[in-house]
Motif scaffolding. Structure first.
Motif, short mmCIF file in Angstrom:
data_model
loop_
_atom_site.label_atom_id
_atom_site.label_comp_id
_atom_site.label_asym_id
_atom_site.label_seq_id
_atom_site.Cartn_x
_atom_site.Cartn_y
_atom_site.Cartn_z
N MET A 294 0.84 -1.22 0.24
CA MET A 294 -0.16 -0.09 -0.11
C MET A 294 0.82 1.27 -0.07
O MET A 294 1.74 1.45 0.73
CB MET A 294 -0.77 -0.04 1.37
CG MET A 294 -1.76 1.05 1.32
SD MET A 294 -3.01 1.28 2.86
CE MET A 294 -4.06 -0.15 2.43
N LYS A 295 0.36 2.24 -0.68
CA LYS A 295 1.26 3.50 -0.99
C LYS A 295 1.17 4.20 0.34
O LYS A 295 0.13 4.13 0.99
CB LYS A 295 0.73 4.35 -1.95
CG LYS A 295 1.44 5.55 -2.29
CD LYS A 295 1.05 6.27 -3.66
CE LYS A 295 1.66 7.49 -3.75
NZ LYS A 295 1.31 8.35 -4.99
N GLU A 296 2.15 4.93 0.90
CA GLU A 296 1.94 5.73 2.25
C GLU A 296 2.50 7.16 1.89
O GLU A 296 3.05 7.50 1.11
CB GLU A 296 3.12 5.20 3.26
CG GLU A 296 2.81 3.88 3.80
CD GLU A 296 3.90 3.51 4.82
OE1 GLU A 296 4.03 4.23 5.61
OE2 GLU A 296 4.42 2.53 4.58
N GLY B 265 -7.19 4.40 -0.54
CA GLY B 265 -6.08 3.42 -0.68
C GLY B 265 -4.71 3.76 -0.23
O GLY B 265 -3.94 2.91 -0.59
N ILE B 266 -4.67 4.85 0.06
CA ILE B 266 -3.14 5.49 0.86
C ILE B 266 -3.14 5.52 2.40
O ILE B 266 -4.02 6.07 2.88
CB ILE B 266 -2.79 6.83 -0.02
CG1 ILE B 266 -2.99 6.83 -1.39
CG2 ILE B 266 -1.49 7.35 0.61
CD1 ILE B 266 -2.95 8.05 -2.08
N LYS B 267 -2.14 4.95 2.78
CA LYS B 267 -1.98 4.62 4.21
C LYS B 267 -1.38 6.28 4.64
O LYS B 267 -0.24 6.59 4.23
CB LYS B 267 -1.06 3.86 4.45
CG LYS B 267 -0.74 3.81 6.27
CD LYS B 267 0.18 2.60 6.83
CE LYS B 267 0.48 2.54 8.09
NZ LYS B 267 0.79 3.69 8.74
#
Length: 135
Positions: A1-3, A73-75
């Motif tokens: 997952m993208k951060e 969908g981004i942390k």
């Protein structure tokens, strides 16, 4: 997952108004915030973002909390700080061109506005309430 990691400032002035910004083409308001750049601490990011988005120079009073969430969908990890204005005047000079307006709003006025992150309001209200009892 993208951060994504960032910092946000809750800055309340002597009139018990909170410093807030509104994004380009948006009708929602939030406290100044932005992404941490390589080699930058969350505190340094907070100070830089406030100046870029509002024109105000601030100093960190204390760290308040770290908020972890997932947005599209981004942390997202955001470090929140209580900050105090030390200089400058309201002028938007955002290099990312994301901010359309910066303003001081009373807590009651801010409460009635559309907020980008309504879950932040209890913390903002608490800081303003504490500030009010000190001054």
């Amino acid at each position: 997952m993208k951060e994504w990691k960032g910092a946000a400032a809750i800055c309340v002035n002597d009139l018990n108004e909170v410093l807030v910004v509104r994004g380009v083409g948006a009708d929602t308001w939030s406290v100044p915030s932005g992404g941490i750049e390589p080699g930058e601490t969350p505190e340094e990011c907070c100070i830089r973002e406030v100046e870029e988005e509002t024109g105000c120079k601030v100093r960190i009073i204390k760290k308040l909390q770290v908020k972890d969430t997932v947005i599209q969908g981004i942390k997202v990890t955001t470090h929140y700080f209580e900050a105090e204005k030390t200089g400058g005047e309201i002028v938007v000079n955002d290099p990312d061109l994301n901010i359309e307006e910066a303003s001081w709003k009373s807590i009651e006025e801010y409460k009635s506005l559309a907020q980008m992150y309504p879950e932040d309001f209890p913390l903002i209200h608490k800081i303003a309430s504490l500030r009010k009892t000190i001054t």
